[in-house]
Design a protein around this motif. Structure first.
Motif, PDB file in Angstrom:
ATOM      1  N   SER A 127      -4.538   6.265   1.477  1.00 31.10           N
ATOM      2  CA  SER A 127      -3.633   7.213   2.995  1.00 31.10           C
ATOM      3  C   SER A 127      -2.831   6.807   3.050  1.00 31.10           C
ATOM      4  CB  SER A 127      -4.914   7.398   4.181  1.00 31.10           C
ATOM      5  OG  SER A 127      -6.175   7.559   3.652  1.00 31.10           O
ATOM      6  N   GLN A 169      -0.874   9.242   0.091  1.00 30.07           N
ATOM      7  CA  GLN A 169      -0.895  10.424   0.038  1.00 30.07           C
ATOM      8  C   GLN A 169      -0.444  10.957   1.370  1.00 30.07           C
ATOM      9  OE1 GLN A 169      -2.822  11.897  -1.937  1.00 30.07           O
ATOM     10  NE2 GLN A 169      -1.870  13.684  -1.242  1.00 30.07           N
ATOM     11  N   THR A 170      -0.268   9.976   2.299  1.00 31.30           N
ATOM     12  CA  THR A 170       1.101  10.469   3.566  1.00 31.30           C
ATOM     13  C   THR A 170       2.549  10.520   3.473  1.00 31.30           C
ATOM     14  OG1 THR A 170      -0.412   9.829   5.770  1.00 31.30           O
ATOM     15  CG2 THR A 170       1.489  10.216   5.883  1.00 31.30           C
ATOM     16  N   TYR A 191       4.007  11.089   0.525  1.00 29.57           N
ATOM     17  CA  TYR A 191       3.969  12.539  -0.651  1.00 29.57           C
ATOM     18  C   TYR A 191       3.513  13.767   0.068  1.00 29.57           C
ATOM     19  CZ  TYR A 191       2.836  15.655  -4.734  1.00 29.57           C
ATOM     20  OH  TYR A 191       3.349  16.429  -5.857  1.00 29.57           O
ATOM     21  N   GLU A 192       2.799  14.032   1.365  1.00 32.29           N
ATOM     22  CA  GLU A 192       2.369  14.813   1.842  1.00 32.29           C
ATOM     23  C   GLU A 192       3.577  15.302   2.654  1.00 32.29           C
ATOM     24  OE1 GLU A 192      -1.335  14.279   3.869  1.00 32.29           O
ATOM     25  OE2 GLU A 192      -1.954  15.007   2.368  1.00 32.29           O
ATOM     26  N   ARG A 193       4.273  14.475   3.034  1.00 32.82           N
ATOM     27  CA  ARG A 193       5.559  14.603   4.060  1.00 32.82           C
ATOM     28  C   ARG A 193       6.718  14.674   3.155  1.00 32.82           C
ATOM     29  NH1 ARG A 193       5.145  12.885   9.204  1.00 32.82           N
ATOM     30  NH2 ARG A 193       3.512  12.958   9.955  1.00 32.82           N
TER      31      ARG A 193
END
Length: 315
Positions: free
Chosen positions: A253, A256-257, A259-261
């Motif tokens: 996670s 993933q965080t 990347y999402e930001r």
């Protein structure tokens, strides 16, 4: 700039890792400062014999991460986000400007001593690949008990997990995992059961030491490897560092965080490239999706060029 610098945890250590650092004035200064703070020659910490001890392993990982990050930053690269897996959180905090290198050295030395003293033998960590999280949790619950402690410790990827506990309990889970079709069950080069409640007492002792240390709010975006969330205050970061030894690591996670930001370039600081392999599931290896590269084995000018290119593409 939308780059994400990550720092590996225990198990990534390599014999001779400090001797293999770049021949650079900043590296030499880090080694000199570390030797002065610890009152010992840190170049003696990376021998195969020394790396049998938790304290020495963790200090080597801290020193290598800080030294190489400083080399990159001196060449014009700078991360937007930083995070570290377990002990890797400490060099991440130093590079984020929240914790001084000297204080990090003293705290990590204590951290390693507390962990090793709590479990000098008979415990450790084992990696499992090829199973879903639900299956791993079921197998752990099947074996865990007062005389066979074992816990899910790391969520590294969708099908890669680490368990921690007693030697026998881990071996029993590994046997069951192979029966469920696991691709691998491998004992890691970690001699303590990290990231579970077995280390609650050492974490509390470390928290007392942290109470005497001044931290600053991070000047870079610091992601917790436990919660996968950014931490903005000194107090939040202090708690994260003190207690991460006894908390589940959710590295899947965390990546993933980032990347999402908006992070599209991940650089893994030494040693090794384990986190690079994990990140490629998220970052891919192309211009549109992103890139994940390891400092070790890459040219410094290549890493600097990638950082500049990413900064231009995502200002």
């Amino acid at each position: 700039m939308s780059s994400f610098w990550v720092f590996p945890g225990q198990g990534a250590q390599q014999a001779g890792m400090l001797h293999a650092l770049p021949d650079d004035p900043l590296v030499r200064e880090c080694l000199r400062q570390a030797s002065e703070v610890l009152d010992e020659d840190v170049l003696e910490l990376d021998s195969p014999q020394a790396l049998q001890a938790t304290r020495e392993v963790q200090l080597c990982l801290l020193i290598a991460g800080v030294a190489c990050a400083r080399v990159l930053m001196a060449r014009g690269s700078a991360p937007d986000y930083v995070a570290g897996l377990s002990i890797g959180a400490y060099p991440a905090a130093v590079i984020a400007g929240a914790l001084s290198f000297a204080d990090a050295l003293r705290l990590v030395a204590l951290r390693g001593e507390l962990m090793q003293r709590a479990y000098p033998q008979g415990y450790g960590m084992t990696a499992l690949t090829g199973l879903d999280q639900g299956v791993v949790e079921r197998l752990v619950a099947q074996v865990h008990g007062p005389h066979s402690p074992v816990y899910l410790a790391n969520i590294n990827a969708d099908n890669q997990f680490v368990i921690a506990g007693s030697d026998q309990a881990m071996a029993d889970v590994a046997t069951l995992a192979k029966g469920e079709g696991a691709a691998m069950a491998k004992r890691l080069a970690v001699s303590v059961p990290s990231h579970c409640e077995l280390l609650n007492e050492p974490a509390q002792a470390l928290a007392q030491a942290f109470a005497q240390v001044t931290l600053q709010a991070p000047t870079l975006k610091y992601l917790s490897g436990s919660t996968a969330r950014p931490l903005f205050t000194a107090d939040k970061l202090r708690e994260d560092l003190a207690y991460n030894m006894c908390r589940l690591i959710d590295w899947r996670s965390t990546v993933q965080t980032a990347y999402e930001r908006g992070a599209r370039l991940q650089i893994e600081l030494p040693p090794g490239a384990v986190l690079t392999g994990l990140a490629r599931r998220v970052f891919g290896n192309g211009l549109e999706q992103g890139s994940a590269v390891a400092f070790q084995g890459a040219r410094l000018d290549t890493l600097s060029a990638l950082s500049r290119e990413e900064g231009c593409r995502h200002p």
